[in-house]
Design a protein around this motif. Structure first.
Motif, PDB file in Angstrom:
ATOM      1  N   MET A 155      19.425   0.272 -12.963  1.00 39.02           N
ATOM      2  CA  MET A 155      18.392   1.275 -12.664  1.00 39.02           C
ATOM      3  C   MET A 155      17.396   0.737 -11.630  1.00 39.02           C
ATOM      4  SD  MET A 155      15.013   2.175 -13.569  1.00 39.02           S
ATOM      5  CE  MET A 155      14.643   1.729 -15.288  1.00 39.02           C
ATOM      6  N   VAL A 156      16.970  -0.513 -11.819  1.00 42.52           N
ATOM      7  CA  VAL A 156      16.037  -1.120 -10.859  1.00 42.52           C
ATOM      8  C   VAL A 156      16.703  -1.280  -9.496  1.00 42.52           C
ATOM      9  CG1 VAL A 156      14.757  -3.229 -10.296  1.00 42.52           C
ATOM     10  CG2 VAL A 156      14.677  -2.300 -12.613  1.00 42.52           C
ATOM     11  N   MET A 157      17.945  -1.741  -9.491  1.00 40.02           N
ATOM     12  CA  MET A 157      18.645  -1.918  -8.221  1.00 40.02           C
ATOM     13  C   MET A 157      18.784  -0.582  -7.492  1.00 40.02           C
ATOM     14  SD  MET A 157      19.087  -5.111  -7.959  1.00 40.02           S
ATOM     15  CE  MET A 157      20.173  -5.170  -6.548  1.00 40.02           C
ATOM     16  N   GLY A 158      19.039   0.476  -8.251  1.00 45.70           N
ATOM     17  CA  GLY A 158      19.134   1.801  -7.638  1.00 45.70           C
ATOM     18  C   GLY A 158      17.832   2.241  -7.011  1.00 45.70           C
ATOM     19  N   GLU A 159      16.730   1.963  -7.672  1.00 46.66           N
ATOM     20  CA  GLU A 159      15.422   2.326  -7.114  1.00 46.66           C
ATOM     21  C   GLU A 159      15.094   1.504  -5.874  1.00 46.66           C
ATOM     22  OE1 GLU A 159      13.294   4.739  -7.691  1.00 46.66           O
ATOM     23  OE2 GLU A 159      14.694   5.569  -9.152  1.00 46.66           O
ATOM     24  N   LEU A 160      15.450   0.216  -5.902  1.00 44.72           N
ATOM     25  CA  LEU A 160      15.238  -0.612  -4.710  1.00 44.72           C
ATOM     26  C   LEU A 160      16.000  -0.045  -3.520  1.00 44.72           C
ATOM     27  CD1 LEU A 160      15.458  -4.224  -6.220  1.00 44.72           C
ATOM     28  CD2 LEU A 160      13.435  -3.127  -5.276  1.00 44.72           C
ATOM     29  N   LYS A 161      17.260   0.331  -3.770  1.00 47.56           N
ATOM     30  CA  LYS A 161      18.076   0.880  -2.690  1.00 47.56           C
ATOM     31  C   LYS A 161      17.500   2.197  -2.182  1.00 47.56           C
ATOM     32  CE  LYS A 161      22.866   2.089  -1.553  1.00 47.56           C
ATOM     33  NZ  LYS A 161      24.255   2.210  -2.084  1.00 47.56           N
TER      34      LYS A 161
ATOM     35  N   ALA B  82       7.209   1.103  -8.497  1.00 48.40           N
ATOM     36  CA  ALA B  82       6.826   0.804  -9.882  1.00 48.40           C
ATOM     37  C   ALA B  82       6.712   2.083 -10.710  1.00 48.40           C
ATOM     38  CB  ALA B  82       5.487   0.053  -9.878  1.00 48.40           C
ATOM     39  N   ASP B  83       6.142   3.122 -10.098  1.00 44.77           N
ATOM     40  CA  ASP B  83       6.023   4.411 -10.798  1.00 44.77           C
ATOM     41  C   ASP B  83       7.396   4.957 -11.159  1.00 44.77           C
ATOM     42  OD1 ASP B  83       5.332   6.879 -11.772  1.00 44.77           O
ATOM     43  OD2 ASP B  83       4.320   7.571  -9.971  1.00 44.77           O
ATOM     44  N   ASN B  84       8.331   4.926 -10.215  1.00 43.57           N
ATOM     45  CA  ASN B  84       9.669   5.466 -10.453  1.00 43.57           C
ATOM     46  C   ASN B  84      10.401   4.702 -11.552  1.00 43.57           C
ATOM     47  OD1 ASN B  84       9.170   7.245  -8.391  1.00 43.57           O
ATOM     48  ND2 ASN B  84      10.467   6.231  -6.890  1.00 43.57           N
ATOM     49  N   ILE B  85      10.311   3.369 -11.503  1.00 44.39           N
ATOM     50  CA  ILE B  85      11.019   2.552 -12.496  1.00 44.39           C
ATOM     51  C   ILE B  85      10.472   2.817 -13.895  1.00 44.39           C
ATOM     52  CG2 ILE B  85      11.344   0.176 -13.285  1.00 44.39           C
ATOM     53  CD1 ILE B  85      11.567  -0.639 -10.324  1.00 44.39           C
ATOM     54  N   LEU B  86       9.153   2.841 -14.033  1.00 42.27           N
ATOM     55  CA  LEU B  86       8.567   3.053 -15.362  1.00 42.27           C
ATOM     56  C   LEU B  86       8.781   4.483 -15.846  1.00 42.27           C
ATOM     57  CD1 LEU B  86       5.335   0.926 -15.001  1.00 42.27           C
ATOM     58  CD2 LEU B  86       7.363   0.413 -16.339  1.00 42.27           C
ATOM     59  N   TYR B  87       8.815   5.440 -14.921  1.00 43.94           N
ATOM     60  CA  TYR B  87       9.106   6.826 -15.312  1.00 43.94           C
ATOM     61  C   TYR B  87      10.494   6.915 -15.936  1.00 43.94           C
ATOM     62  CZ  TYR B  87      10.076  11.807 -14.961  1.00 43.94           C
ATOM     63  OH  TYR B  87      10.430  13.105 -15.257  1.00 43.94           O
ATOM     64  N   LYS B  88      11.455   6.277 -15.283  1.00 43.20           N
ATOM     65  CA  LYS B  88      12.816   6.310 -15.825  1.00 43.20           C
ATOM     66  C   LYS B  88      12.912   5.512 -17.124  1.00 43.20           C
ATOM     67  CE  LYS B  88      15.499   7.270 -11.673  1.00 43.20           C
ATOM     68  NZ  LYS B  88      16.616   6.853 -10.799  1.00 43.20           N
TER      69      LYS B  88
ATOM     70  N   ASN C  42      14.511   3.092  -2.100  1.00 48.96           N
ATOM     71  CA  ASN C  42      13.282   2.854  -1.338  1.00 48.96           C
ATOM     72  C   ASN C  42      13.480   1.884  -0.167  1.00 48.96           C
ATOM     73  OD1 ASN C  42      10.753   4.147  -2.782  1.00 48.96           O
ATOM     74  ND2 ASN C  42      12.125   3.447  -4.409  1.00 48.96           N
ATOM     75  N   ASN C  43      14.772   1.616   0.148  1.00 49.51           N
ATOM     76  CA  ASN C  43      15.109   0.748   1.287  1.00 49.51           C
ATOM     77  C   ASN C  43      14.483  -0.639   1.185  1.00 49.51           C
ATOM     78  OD1 ASN C  43      16.661   2.743   2.701  1.00 49.51           O
ATOM     79  ND2 ASN C  43      14.717   3.715   3.323  1.00 49.51           N
ATOM     80  N   ILE C  44      14.478  -1.168  -0.036  1.00 49.24           N
ATOM     81  CA  ILE C  44      13.971  -2.528  -0.240  1.00 49.24           C
ATOM     82  C   ILE C  44      15.134  -3.403  -0.716  1.00 49.24           C
ATOM     83  CG2 ILE C  44      12.354  -3.984  -1.496  1.00 49.24           C
ATOM     84  CD1 ILE C  44      10.631  -1.545  -1.937  1.00 49.24           C
ATOM     85  N   SER C  45      15.353  -4.503  -0.021  1.00 53.08           N
ATOM     86  CA  SER C  45      16.393  -5.428  -0.438  1.00 53.08           C
ATOM     87  C   SER C  45      15.816  -6.467  -1.391  1.00 53.08           C
ATOM     88  CB  SER C  45      16.986  -6.131   0.783  1.00 53.08           C
ATOM     89  OG  SER C  45      15.998  -6.973   1.366  1.00 53.08           O
ATOM     90  N   ILE C  46      16.685  -7.128  -2.112  1.00 50.89           N
ATOM     91  CA  ILE C  46      16.237  -8.225  -2.963  1.00 50.89           C
ATOM     92  C   ILE C  46      15.530  -9.276  -2.117  1.00 50.89           C
ATOM     93  CG2 ILE C  46      17.027 -10.154  -4.384  1.00 50.89           C
ATOM     94  CD1 ILE C  46      17.070  -7.606  -5.909  1.00 50.89           C
ATOM     95  N   PHE C  47      16.048  -9.487  -0.915  1.00 50.16           N
ATOM     96  CA  PHE C  47      15.433 -10.466  -0.004  1.00 50.16           C
ATOM     97  C   PHE C  47      13.989 -10.072   0.310  1.00 50.16           C
ATOM     98  CE2 PHE C  47      14.374 -11.698   4.376  1.00 50.16           C
ATOM     99  CZ  PHE C  47      14.443 -13.089   4.248  1.00 50.16           C
TER     100      PHE C  47
ATOM    101  N   PHE D 115       0.813  -1.219   0.000  1.00 47.03           N
ATOM    102  CA  PHE D 115       0.000   0.000   0.000  1.00 47.03           C
ATOM    103  C   PHE D 115       0.849   1.271   0.000  1.00 47.03           C
ATOM    104  CE2 PHE D 115      -1.952  -3.458   2.412  1.00 47.03           C
ATOM    105  CZ  PHE D 115      -3.051  -3.714   1.609  1.00 47.03           C
ATOM    106  N   THR D 116       2.163   1.115   0.179  1.00 49.04           N
ATOM    107  CA  THR D 116       3.024   2.298   0.306  1.00 49.04           C
ATOM    108  C   THR D 116       4.166   2.272  -0.711  1.00 49.04           C
ATOM    109  OG1 THR D 116       4.260   1.121   2.033  1.00 49.04           O
ATOM    110  CG2 THR D 116       2.511   2.613   2.759  1.00 49.04           C
ATOM    111  N   THR D 117       5.134   1.422  -0.487  1.00 52.18           N
ATOM    112  CA  THR D 117       6.394   1.466  -1.223  1.00 52.18           C
ATOM    113  C   THR D 117       6.274   0.951  -2.655  1.00 52.18           C
ATOM    114  OG1 THR D 117       7.465   1.029   0.886  1.00 52.18           O
ATOM    115  CG2 THR D 117       8.824   0.892  -1.074  1.00 52.18           C
ATOM    116  N   TYR D 118       5.594  -0.186  -2.832  1.00 52.11           N
ATOM    117  CA  TYR D 118       5.595  -0.812  -4.163  1.00 52.11           C
ATOM    118  C   TYR D 118       4.934   0.048  -5.247  1.00 52.11           C
ATOM    119  CZ  TYR D 118       7.493  -5.089  -2.123  1.00 52.11           C
ATOM    120  OH  TYR D 118       8.299  -5.997  -1.494  1.00 52.11           O
ATOM    121  N   PRO D 119       3.822   0.717  -4.966  1.00 54.07           N
ATOM    122  CA  PRO D 119       3.278   1.591  -6.024  1.00 54.07           C
ATOM    123  C   PRO D 119       4.259   2.672  -6.453  1.00 54.07           C
ATOM    124  CG  PRO D 119       1.597   1.161  -4.377  1.00 54.07           C
ATOM    125  CD  PRO D 119       2.882   0.610  -3.827  1.00 54.07           C
ATOM    126  N   GLN D 120       4.935   3.304  -5.480  1.00 53.55           N
ATOM    127  CA  GLN D 120       5.881   4.359  -5.833  1.00 53.55           C
ATOM    128  C   GLN D 120       7.094   3.788  -6.545  1.00 53.55           C
ATOM    129  OE1 GLN D 120       5.210   7.823  -5.242  1.00 53.55           O
ATOM    130  NE2 GLN D 120       6.764   7.756  -6.854  1.00 53.55           N
TER     131      GLN D 120
END
Length: 433
Positions: free
Chosen positions: A407-413, A386-392, A415-420, A379-384
């Motif tokens: 680019m995706v790895m940078g966005e994950l970082k 996805a928006d950021n990745i597709l914008y870029k 947004n403080n989301i790890s691959i795990f 409800f918080t992080t994933y929508p933003q």
């Protein structure tokens, strides 16, 4: 006390109650339906979508006469952020073929039609009557209902009186609803010219669209938005878990106003006139909130039994309600054949539901409510993210381009989301949904 004794008294003229009444009346049983609203459907609220299969069992090709709005051929799931949205869109002409899969409906008209079908079959419909309590014999068995100063006798009572079922509580089958098991829903029906709706949603003829939203529409609170197209109106609303909104200072009435002004929603509703506003509790606990469904002389059906499924990409209630009404009626018919209305005899209801899609689907998605409650990133992080990745991805800056992976790895970082985290949420989601 009236000396007349009905085979069955049904409290509530929603889909569960009317389906039960129709089934019982066709079998020749004496049926009384008591509805507290001035007409069937006047107290009912839903997003407005009916999956057809359950009603098809008792009224084949019901869409030829029922006041359905549009048959849904287009499904959209949207993650929404303050400035954008990411959607998964699916449209199939297979949904345009009989037997049709699902329809948008307006409950005030649809519930009234279904109640009329029960009445035509022989059921007695009493509207504008509030049932206050259950009537019991000297042994404590339920033998009817009390409405004001009136006492009405029945062999069996079917409680189809909605999510806040007074009768389920009076029977001792359920306590107070827990905040985590219910959501607060608000809906507006917005009137627009038919052609405008079809142009905006790329529909033709009787085609309809269903769209569910997650993200900014609830300001990150657990819940989501919905939009259904009708013939000359749009049903738009929000459903938010009561426990979550209770902890916040946000008013759901303010949220829906903000939702309608979002840059991606406003063009869909602009120029429209709000012709209906409603709010209602919605059972969302799934299998974990089901009460005992029967006792001596009583069965519980529909929302009163908590028979609603919310998987995040699909919300179902009316088909479960209708089937539970049919199963309750079949149980009463069998009980009458034996002249046995005991708890043991009425346990047949549980068996019918257990062997049907109702309990099987609730079992399949039993972990969905917990998954959505615990995975707040939906409800918080994933929508933003996805928006950021597709914008870029779709934006050309005039600077050196970047490969997709970094680019995706940078966005994950960012947004403080790890691959795990991503893999863990994905696995939990796949297992729960």
């Amino acid at each position: 006390m009236s000396e007349e004794r009905f085979d069955c008294i049904i409290v509530g003229a929603g889909p569960a109650g009317s389906a039960a009444a129709l089934t019982l009346a066709r079998a020749g049983l004496e049926v009384l339906v008591i509805e507290r609203g001035l007409q069937a459907g006047s107290k009912n609220m839903t997003g407005g979508r009916l999956y057809a299969h359950a009603l098809q069992k008792i009224i084949p090709n019901f869409w030829e006469e029922a006041p359905v709005e549009r048959r849904v051929v287009k499904e959209t799931i949207t993650m929404i952020t303050p400035s954008g949205s990411v959607s998964l869109d699916y449209k199939s002409q297979r949904y345009n073929q009989e037997p049709y899969h699902s329809f948008t409906v307006l409950r005030a008209q649809f519930d009234q039609w279904l109640a009329t079908k029960a009445e035509e079959a022989g059921a007695v419909i009493a509207t504008g009557v509030r049932v206050d309590d259950l009537l019991r014999d000297d042994q404590g068995k339920i033998i009817g209902v009390i409405a004001g100063e009136d006492q009405m006798l029945a062999n069996v009572v079917i409680a189809a009186d909605g999510v806040n079922s007074l009768l389920a509580q009076k029977a001792g089958l359920r306590g107070e609803l827990k905040d985590i098991h219910v959501a607060t829903g608000v809906k507006e029906v917005i009137e627009l010219p038919r052609q405008v709706i079809e142009d905006r949603f790329q529909l033709t003829g009787e085609e309809g669209a269903a769209q569910l939203f997650v993200g900014r529409c609830t300001q990150g609170i657990q819940g989501g938005g919905f939009l259904y197209t009708n013939k000359n109106t749009i049903s738009i609303g929000l459903v938010i878990t009561s426990g979550a909104i209770g902890k916040s200072k946000i008013k759901i009435a303010d949220l829906i106003e903000e939702f309608k002004t979002h840059p991606n929603i406003a063009p869909l509703v602009t120029g429209g006139k709000v012709v209906e506003y409603s709010a209602h509790l919605v059972p969302e606990g799934g299998l974990n909130m089901l009460p005992a469904l029967y006792t001596d002389g009583l069965l519980i059906a529909g929302d009163a039994a908590g028979l609603v499924l919310n998987t995040g990409y699909m919300v179902r209630g009316m088909d479960l309600a209708i089937y539970s009404g049919i199963a309750a009626a079949q149980t009463v018919i069998k009980a009458k054949e034996k002249e046995d209305y005991s708890k043991t005899s009425l346990s047949h209801y549980q068996e019918l539901l257990k062997n049907s899609f109702v309990m099987k689907d609730l079992e399949t998605y039993k972990n969905a409510p917990a998954f959505m409650e615990q995975t707040t990133r939906i409800f918080t992080t994933y929508p933003q993210l996805a928006d950021n990745i597709l914008y870029k991805l779709f934006t050309v800056y005039g600077t050196p381009a970047q490969h997709l992976l970094p680019m995706v790895m940078g966005e994950l970082k960012k947004n403080n989301i790890s691959i795990f985290d991503l893999v863990k949420d994905g696995i939990k989601g796949v297992r729960a949904l």
